[in-house]
Design a protein around this motif. Structure first.
Motif, PDB file in Angstrom:
ATOM      1  N   UNK A   1       9.957   9.480 -16.785  1.00 27.42           N
ATOM      2  CA  UNK A   1       9.213   9.751 -15.168  1.00 27.42           C
ATOM      3  C   UNK A   1       8.390  11.199 -14.981  1.00 27.42           C
TER       4      UNK A   1
ATOM      5  N   UNK B   1       2.275   2.275  -3.312  1.00 23.86           N
ATOM      6  CA  UNK B   1       1.369   2.170  -4.211  1.00 23.86           C
ATOM      7  C   UNK B   1       1.424   0.992  -5.529  1.00 23.86           C
TER       8      UNK B   1
ATOM      9  N   UNK C   1      -5.167   7.433  -7.439  1.00 26.83           N
ATOM     10  CA  UNK C   1      -3.852   7.383  -7.838  1.00 26.83           C
ATOM     11  C   UNK C   1      -3.486   7.783  -9.234  1.00 26.83           C
TER      12      UNK C   1
ATOM     13  N   UNK D   1      -1.105  12.382 -14.659  1.00 28.61           N
ATOM     14  CA  UNK D   1      -1.692  12.211 -13.587  1.00 28.61           C
ATOM     15  C   UNK D   1      -2.495  13.437 -13.202  1.00 28.61           C
TER      16      UNK D   1
ATOM     17  N   UNK E   1       0.005  11.995  -7.751  1.00 27.45           N
ATOM     18  CA  UNK E   1      -0.480  10.920  -7.620  1.00 27.45           C
ATOM     19  C   UNK E   1      -1.678  10.933  -6.827  1.00 27.45           C
TER      20      UNK E   1
ATOM     21  N   UNK F   1     -11.194   2.766 -16.218  1.00 29.29           N
ATOM     22  CA  UNK F   1      -9.990   3.477 -15.651  1.00 29.29           C
ATOM     23  C   UNK F   1      -9.336   4.303 -16.906  1.00 29.29           C
TER      24      UNK F   1
ATOM     25  N   UNK G   1       5.946  15.175  -8.987  1.00 26.13           N
ATOM     26  CA  UNK G   1       5.592  13.937  -9.271  1.00 26.13           C
ATOM     27  C   UNK G   1       4.594  12.868  -8.292  1.00 26.13           C
TER      28      UNK G   1
ATOM     29  N   UNK H   1       0.668  -1.381   0.136  1.00 26.65           N
ATOM     30  CA  UNK H   1       0.053   0.239  -0.021  1.00 26.65           C
ATOM     31  C   UNK H   1       0.903   1.074  -0.101  1.00 26.65           C
TER      32      UNK H   1
ATOM     33  N   UNK I   1     -14.147   5.003   2.069  1.00 26.78           N
ATOM     34  CA  UNK I   1     -15.784   4.665   2.007  1.00 26.78           C
ATOM     35  C   UNK I   1     -15.946   3.205   1.736  1.00 26.78           C
TER      36      UNK I   1
ATOM     37  N   UNK J   1       4.616  11.658 -16.208  1.00 23.81           N
ATOM     38  CA  UNK J   1       3.408  11.190 -15.526  1.00 23.81           C
ATOM     39  C   UNK J   1       2.948  12.581 -14.577  1.00 23.81           C
TER      40      UNK J   1
ATOM     41  N   UNK K   1       0.595  -5.153 -13.901  1.00 18.12           N
ATOM     42  CA  UNK K   1       0.544  -3.978 -14.596  1.00 18.12           C
ATOM     43  C   UNK K   1       1.636  -2.989 -13.931  1.00 18.12           C
TER      44      UNK K   1
ATOM     45  N   UNK L   1      -8.243  -5.850 -12.464  1.00 19.66           N
ATOM     46  CA  UNK L   1      -7.973  -5.909 -11.113  1.00 19.66           C
ATOM     47  C   UNK L   1      -9.218  -5.341 -10.215  1.00 19.66           C
TER      48      UNK L   1
ATOM     49  N   UNK M   1      -4.086  -7.694  -5.951  1.00 22.56           N
ATOM     50  CA  UNK M   1      -5.412  -8.278  -5.701  1.00 22.56           C
ATOM     51  C   UNK M   1      -4.901  -9.618  -4.770  1.00 22.56           C
TER      52      UNK M   1
ATOM     53  N   UNK N   1       8.574   5.186  -7.357  1.00 19.75           N
ATOM     54  CA  UNK N   1       7.893   4.412  -6.129  1.00 19.75           C
ATOM     55  C   UNK N   1       7.854   3.163  -6.379  1.00 19.75           C
TER      56      UNK N   1
ATOM     57  N   UNK O   1      -5.315   8.509 -11.639  1.00 18.57           N
ATOM     58  CA  UNK O   1      -6.278   7.967 -12.942  1.00 18.57           C
ATOM     59  C   UNK O   1      -7.533   8.372 -12.400  1.00 18.57           C
TER      60      UNK O   1
ATOM     61  N   UNK P   1      -0.459  -1.730  -6.757  1.00 21.80           N
ATOM     62  CA  UNK P   1      -1.933  -2.368  -6.750  1.00 21.80           C
ATOM     63  C   UNK P   1      -1.924  -3.844  -6.912  1.00 21.80           C
TER      64      UNK P   1
ATOM     65  N   UNK Q   1       3.121  -0.480 -16.383  1.00 16.28           N
ATOM     66  CA  UNK Q   1       2.326   0.300 -17.055  1.00 16.28           C
ATOM     67  C   UNK Q   1       1.680   1.722 -16.613  1.00 16.28           C
ATOM     68  N   UNK Q   2       2.203   2.093 -15.532  1.00 12.72           N
ATOM     69  CA  UNK Q   2       2.056   3.189 -14.786  1.00 12.72           C
ATOM     70  C   UNK Q   2       0.801   3.406 -14.164  1.00 12.72           C
ATOM     71  N   UNK Q   3      -0.227   2.519 -14.074  1.00 10.48           N
ATOM     72  CA  UNK Q   3      -1.359   2.779 -13.263  1.00 10.48           C
ATOM     73  C   UNK Q   3      -1.148   2.344 -11.809  1.00 10.48           C
ATOM     74  N   UNK Q   4      -0.194   1.955 -11.494  1.00 13.15           N
ATOM     75  CA  UNK Q   4       0.177   1.473 -10.076  1.00 13.15           C
ATOM     76  C   UNK Q   4       1.195   2.558  -9.402  1.00 13.15           C
ATOM     77  N   UNK Q   5       1.155   3.864  -9.794  1.00 17.20           N
ATOM     78  CA  UNK Q   5       1.967   4.562  -8.834  1.00 17.20           C
ATOM     79  C   UNK Q   5       3.303   5.051  -9.958  1.00 17.20           C
ATOM     80  N   UNK Q   6       4.060   6.034  -9.455  1.00 16.09           N
ATOM     81  CA  UNK Q   6       5.025   6.639  -9.973  1.00 16.09           C
ATOM     82  C   UNK Q   6       6.300   5.507 -10.323  1.00 16.09           C
ATOM     83  N   UNK Q   7       7.017   5.699 -11.417  1.00  9.80           N
ATOM     84  CA  UNK Q   7       8.061   4.745 -11.603  1.00  9.80           C
ATOM     85  C   UNK Q   7       9.108   4.811 -10.371  1.00  9.80           C
TER      86      UNK Q   7
END
Lengths: 408, 465
Positions: B198, A193, B11, B205, B177, B43, B173, A190, A334, B201, A209, B38, A197, A220, B13, A195, A212-218
Motif C-alpha cells: 500500500x 475512485x 488521481x 502518486x 491521490x 498515462x 496515501x 466516483x 472543465x 503508492x 484495471x 478507458x 466506462x 479505497x 497519475x 474508474x 493495477x493501481x491506476x484507479x485509486x489506492x488499494x
C-alpha cells in the motif's frame, strides 16, 4: 467481507463459483447454533468465548462456513470498556511506587519480588488484573442479535465481497434500474475512485484495471468493491468479474439477481463524506420551503446521450428544481463546463475549490457561481436567491462575503 | 499554432492527451507513458513527473504544466550545532544524485538534522512522511523548532497543509491521490516501510522531483528494498552503528544470555517440535524462505492433522520464547541495572503483559491509548518509571535517549528488528555505556533464530554469558 482463508468456492472450466449457502433447514440450524452461542456471550471472557466458537467450528464438519459465521458475528459484539482516566492514573501511581521499591530494595529473588508486588497491589486496593484493557481479558458487554436467515444472507454477501476483492476487472449490466439507483451507483464508484466506462445510457459499466493501481489506492478500492457488492443486490444486475485469487487458477465469476444475494445495506446516500452530509443537513434546514429530492433523475447534460449527476436536488412548491453539483478536481469540472457551454442547464450552481480559481477566465466561461470548497448553506442560499430561484429570503442570511462567493 | 499539450494530474497519475502523440512526443516519452484505453489518453504514474518535464524541456517541446502545485521556498534552517562530518558528506552525496536517494544512518545519529539540511537545500514545499503517530509529533516539534515556518500535520485526526507538512504514511496515501503535485520534496522517514504494497503508492502518486529516504535498516524480509531505488532514488550514503559508536553514538556492548528450559518445558518442546517437523517431512515441506512458510501454512489449513501440526508449531515456539527461566534471568538483569533506564522487548503482547504484571512494570503495546503512552514515556524520561516493557511498538522511531539498557526477552529472526532495538539505547548521552541483552532458550530453535538476527556487523561484539 470474509477474509481470504474463509472463502469457499469451486473452480470449473475457467469459472469460479462461490459456494453460497442455501436457505435450508440444515443451514438454518447451523446458523441458529452459532447465534445461540453469541446470544449467550455477554458477560463472558472474549478468549474463552473464542475457544468455544473454535471448538464448535472444528467439530461441525463445516469448519470454514462456521468460522465465516463467527467472523461476521464477532463484528456485532461490543466489549466492556477498558479502564477510565482515573483508573489509569491510579495504576500509574502504583507502578511508580513499585518501581521505587525495585530500585531501592535489595531483593534476593524473583519469588521475593512477587511477595512485594502482591503487597503493593493490595495496598493500592487495585482489583482484578493490572491490565484489563487487553482484548483477551475483556468481557463481552452486548451482542447485536439477528435472525438465522439474515445470517445466511449476510454470509453469502460477505463471501462474494471477499471474492470480489481479488477482481481485476468487472462488467456490470443494470437492466431496468431506475435513474435514481443509477445515480447512487455512479456516485459510489466516483467516491471510491473506481474508474469506469459507461455505455448503454449508463446501464452497462466496465470497471477495469482494478488492481493495477491506476484507479485509486488499494484500501479505497477494497472499500469500493465491498460497497458495490452491498449495493448491487438492491437492483437488477448481471456481473462478470475476472478474478485472480492467490492459490487458485484465475477465472471468471458470474453473478446475477438469480444468485439470491440479499443486502440490507442502507442506500449509498448514507455513505457520503461527513462534509457533504453536513452540507446536506444544513441546506435542508435552511431550505425548509423546498423539498429535498434524494433520488432524482440525472439531468440532461447538453451533449447527446450524456447526463450529469447532481449531488443534491431540491424541488420548490411551484415544481421548479434546484440542483447542485460539487467538483473538487479541475478535470471533471472543465469537462462539465465545456458541456454547459454548448447547452447549459438552467439554474446550476458550481461549488469549486479556491485553487481552481487560478485560470478561471479559461475554465469558467459560463455565467454561474463558484464557491470555495463545500459551500456554506448560507452562500448557497444567496446564490439561489440571486439566480431568482427564491422569491424572498426565508432565513436571515448574514452579510455576504464577497471574497468567497464569486460570480464570474 | 495549436495550443501546447496539457500535462495534467489525475488521481495520482500524469495524463497527456492522445492528440499530437504521434511523432516526437511518443518517441520522447516512450517507456514512461502508456495508452489508457478507458479514457483514450496517455498515462504515467505521477512519480514520472520530473523525468517527463526534463525530457520535454530538453527537447524544447512546449507543454502546459497542470501538475506542479508546489513553489520554490526559502527555508532558513536554524540549528544549534554545526552538522557532523558524516551528515555533510551524506548531504553532498544526495545533492550529487540530483537530490534523490536513500541515506542509511543508525538511530540517534541525526537523520532528522540531515533532513532539515536537505529541506533547506531543496527549497521546495516539503512533505515528511513517518510511520507512527509518535514520530509525527517528534517531527512536527523538530520542524517547528528548526524553521520559522508553520508546520502542517496530516494524521491523528488533523489535516492542516502548509509549505512544511508532516504526515503519517496512512494519511499520506489518500492525500497523494488528489494532491500529488502539492509538494516538490518528499522525505520518507523509516523508508524501509515505503515498499509495502500500500505505502509504495505514496511515492508513486507523488510528483515530487526531489526525494530523500532515511532509514537505519533498509533491508526487508520480502526483498522490497529493491523498490527504494525506483521510489526514492539510489542508495547514496550508508554508515553503520559500529562505525559511529564512540564519537557519535554511545559505546555499547551486546550480551547473549543462554537460559535452560525446565524439564517439563523441554519434554513438551521436544514432543511438539517432533510433531510439526514430522508433518512437514511427510508433506515434503521445507523452511528455506518466505514462500516455504506460506506453503506450510496453506498445507496445514487443509486438514485436521495439519491444523494440529500448526498448533504444535505455535506451542514449541511459545515454549522457547517464553521459558520460565527467562523470567528469572530478566529479574536478575533488572536488579543488576536497577539504577539505569531499561527497555524490555518481547515478540508478542501476551509475554509483554505477563512480564508487566509479574514485575509491576508499565507496558506499551498497540493496545495502549495515545495519552497513556505519552504519559508513560514522559515518566520514563523523568526516571519515575525507569523500566518500560514493550512488544514491537517501540522498536523504531521513538526518541528515548535516557535508555541505556535493552533486554530482548524474545523477538523474530529479523536483523532489521534486532538492529532497530539496539538503536533505541544508543543515542549519545555524556558518560553513557549502553548494553543490549538477548535472552535465548538454549537447545531450542530460538538459538538459530538468534544467530540469524545477529547477522549484522553491529553484533560482532557479542559475548555469551
Amino acid at each position: 467481507m470474509l477474509t481470504r482463508e474463509l472463502l469457499r468456492y469451486k473452480v470449473a472450466a475457467g469459472e469460479i463459483i462461490p459456494l453460497l449457502l442455501p436457505v435450508t433447514s440444515a443451514w438454518l440450524a447451523w446458523a441458529g447454533k452459532a447465534l445461540e452461542l453469541f446470544r449467550a456471550s455477554p458477560g463472558r471472557n472474549m478468549v474463552e468465548f473464542q475457544e468455544e466458537t473454535t471448538a464448535l467450528a472444528e467439530s461441525s464438519g463445516h469448519r470454514a462456513a462456521l468460522r465465516g459465521f463467527f467472523q461476521l458475528l464477532e463484528r456485532r459484539i461490543t466489549l466492556v470498556p477498558g479502564p477510565g482516566e482515573d483508573d489509569l492514573a491510579r495504576r500509574r501511581e502504583l507502578l511508580r511506587r513499585a518501581s521505587a521499591r525495585m530500585r531501592e530494595e535489595a531483593l534476593p529473588s524473583l519469588s521475593r519480588w512477587k511477595v512485594v508486588a502482591e503487597q503493593e497491589l493490595s495496598t493500592s486496593g487495585w482489583q482484578g488484573p493490572l491490565y484489563p484493557e487487553i482484548p483477551a481479558r475483556r468481557t463481552v458487554a452486548a451482542f447485536e442479535d439477528m435472525e438465522a436467515g439474515a445470517l445466511l444472507e449476510r454470509y453469502n454477501l460477505a463471501l462474494v465481497q471477499g471474492m470480489l476483492l481479488h477482481a481485476h476487472s468487472l462488467e456490470l449490466e443494470l437492466p431496468g434500474s431506475s435513474p435514481g439507483q443509477l445515480r447512487h451507483l455512479l456516485r459510489l464508484l466516483r467516491f471510491f475512485g473506481l474508474v469506469f466506462k459507461a455505455e448503454g445510457e449508463g446501464r452497462r459499466l466496465h470497471i477495469e484495471e482494478i488492481t493495477e493501481g491506476l484507479a485509486g489506492t488499494p484500501r479505497r478500492r477494497a472499500a469500493g468493491l465491498a460497497s458495490l457488492m452491498a449495493f448491487l443486490p438492491q437492483l437488477p444486475f448481471e456481473l462478470e468479474a475476472r478474478l485472480e485469487i492467490p492459490g487458485a487458477e484465475p477465472g471468471r465469476l458470474r453473478l446475477d439477481g438469480g444468485a439470491g444475494l440479499r443486502s440490507s445495506s442502507p442506500p449509498f446516500f448514507d455513505y457520503v463524506p461527513d462534509e457533504l452530509r453536513v452540507f446536506r443537513d444544513s441546506a435542508n434546514a435552511a431550505l425548509r420551503e423546498l423539498g429535498f429530492l434524494c433520488a432524482e433523475a440525472p439531468l440532461p447534460s447538453g451533449a447527446p446521450a450524456q447526463w450529469a449527476v447532481p449531488d443534491f436536488s431540491w424541488r420548490a412548491p411551484d415544481g421548479r428544481e434546484l440542483h447542485i453539483e460539487i467538483f473538487r478536481d479541475a478535470a471533471p469540472l472543465r469537462r462539465r463546463v465545456e458541456q454547459c457551454a454548448s447547452a447549459a442547464p438552467a439554474r446550476t450552481v458550481f461549488a469549486v475549490e479556491r485553487r481552481l480559481f487560478k485560470d478561471e477566465k479559461q475554465t469558467f466561461p459560463v455565467p454561474h457561481f463558484t464557491f470555495r470548497d463545500i459551500p456554506a448553506p448560507r452562500r448557497f442560499l444567496e446564490c439561489a436567491r440571486a439566480a431568482g430561484f427564491l422569491a424572498t429570503a426565508s432565513e436571515p442570511l448574514g452579510a455576504p462575503v464577497g471574497a468567497e462567493t464569486k460570480p464570474i | 499554432m495549436p495550443e501546447p499539450p496539457l500535462l495534467a494530474f489525475e488521481r495520482g497519475t500524469l495524463v497527456l492527451p492522445a492528440t499530437g502523440w504521434d511523432g516526437e512526443l511518443a518517441r520522447l516519452l516512450e517507456g514512461l507513458f502508456a495508452l489508457d484505453a478507458r479514457t483514450g489518453n496517455y498515462r504515467a504514474p505521477a512519480l514520472c513527473y520530473a523525468e517527463t518535464a526534463i525530457r520535454l524541456h530538453r527537447a524544447k517541446i512546449p507543454f502546459r504544466d497542470g501538475v506542479r502545485r508546489f513553489e520554490r521556498r526559502r527555508f532558513n534552517f536554524t540549528h544549534k550545532h554545526p552538522p557532523r562530518p558524516y551528515q555533510v558528506e551524506a548531504l553532498q552525496k544526495w545533492i550529487a544524485a540530483e537530490r534523490r536517494g536513500v541515506v542509511v544512518l543508525p538511530t540517534g545519529t541525526g537523520k532528522s538534522l540531515l533532513a532539515c539540511l536537505a529541506i533547506e537545500k531543496a527549497g521546495r514545499d516539503t512533505l515528511v512522511i513517518v510511520p507512527t503517530l509518535d514520530l509525527l509529533e517528534q517531527w512536527r516539534e523538530n520542524l517547528k523548532n528548526s524553521f520559522a515556518e508553520p508546520v502542517g500535520v496530516l494524521g491523528g485526526g488533523r489535516r492542516e497543509v502548509h509549505s512544511l507538512t508532516v504526515s503519517t504514511y496512512d494519511s499520506a496515501l489518500p492525500f497523494m491521490e488528489h494532491q500529488g503535485g502539492r509538494f516538490g520534496f518528499l522525505v520518507a522517514d523509516e523508508c524501509h516501510h515505503l515498499p509495502s504494497p500500500a505505502s509504495q503508492w505514496i511515492a508513486r502518486m507523488s510528483a515530487a522531483p526531489f526525494r530523500l529516504g532515511l532509514t537505519a535498516t533498509p533491508d526487508r524480509a520480502d526483498g522490497g528494498e529493491a523498490l527504494l531505488g525506483e521510489l526514492l532514488g539510489p542508495l547514496v550514503y550508508a554508515r553503520g552503528i559500529e562505525e559511529l559508536a564512540g564519537p557519535y553514538l554511545s559505546h555499547y556492548a551486546t550480551r547473549q544470555v543462554l537460559v535452560p528450559l525446565s524439564a517439563e518445558e523441554a519434554k513438551e518442546y521436544r514432543h511438539t517440535r517432533a510433531q510439526y517437523l514430522g508433518f512437514a517431512r511427510t508433506n515434503d515441506l521445507k523452511f528455506d524462505g518466505p514462500e516455504d512458510w506460506s506453503r506450510f501454512l496453506a498445507t496445514c489449513m487443509k486438514s485436521e492433522e495439519g491444523r494440529s501440526a500448526y498448533r504444535a508449531y505455535r506451542r514449541q515456539r511459545s515454549l522457547a520464547l517464553s521459558a520460565q527461566s527467562k523470567m528469572e534471568a530478566l529479574f536478575d538483569l533488572l536488579r543488576r541495572h536497577r539504577h539505569e533506564r531499561a527497555l524490555v522487548f518481547t515478540d508478542d503482547n501476551a509475554t509483554a503483559y505477563h512480564i508487566a504484571e509479574t514485575f509491576l512494570l508499565p507496558v506499551i503495546t498497540h493496545h495502549t491509548s495515545g495519552p497513556e503512552r505519552r504519559a508513560l514515556l514522559d515518566d520514563f524520561r523523568k526516571g519515575t518509571l525507569p523500566v518500560l516493557v514493550t512488544s514491537r511498538v517501540l522498536n523504531e522511531g521513538v526518541d528515548v535517549p535516557e535508555a541505556s539498557v535493552g533486554i530482548v526477552v524474545s523477538g523474530s529472526g529479523s536483523v532489521r528488528e534486532h538492529v532497530q532495538r539496539l538503536g533505541r539505547i544508543l543515542r549519545k548521552v555524556q558518560g553513557k555505556r549502553a548494553v543490549l541483552y538477548e535472552l535465548v532458550s538454549a537447545g531450542t530453535g530460538e538459538f538459530h533464530q538468534s544467530r540469524r538476527r545477529r547477522n549484522h556487523r553491529a553484533y560482532q561484539r557479542t559475548a555469551a554469558l
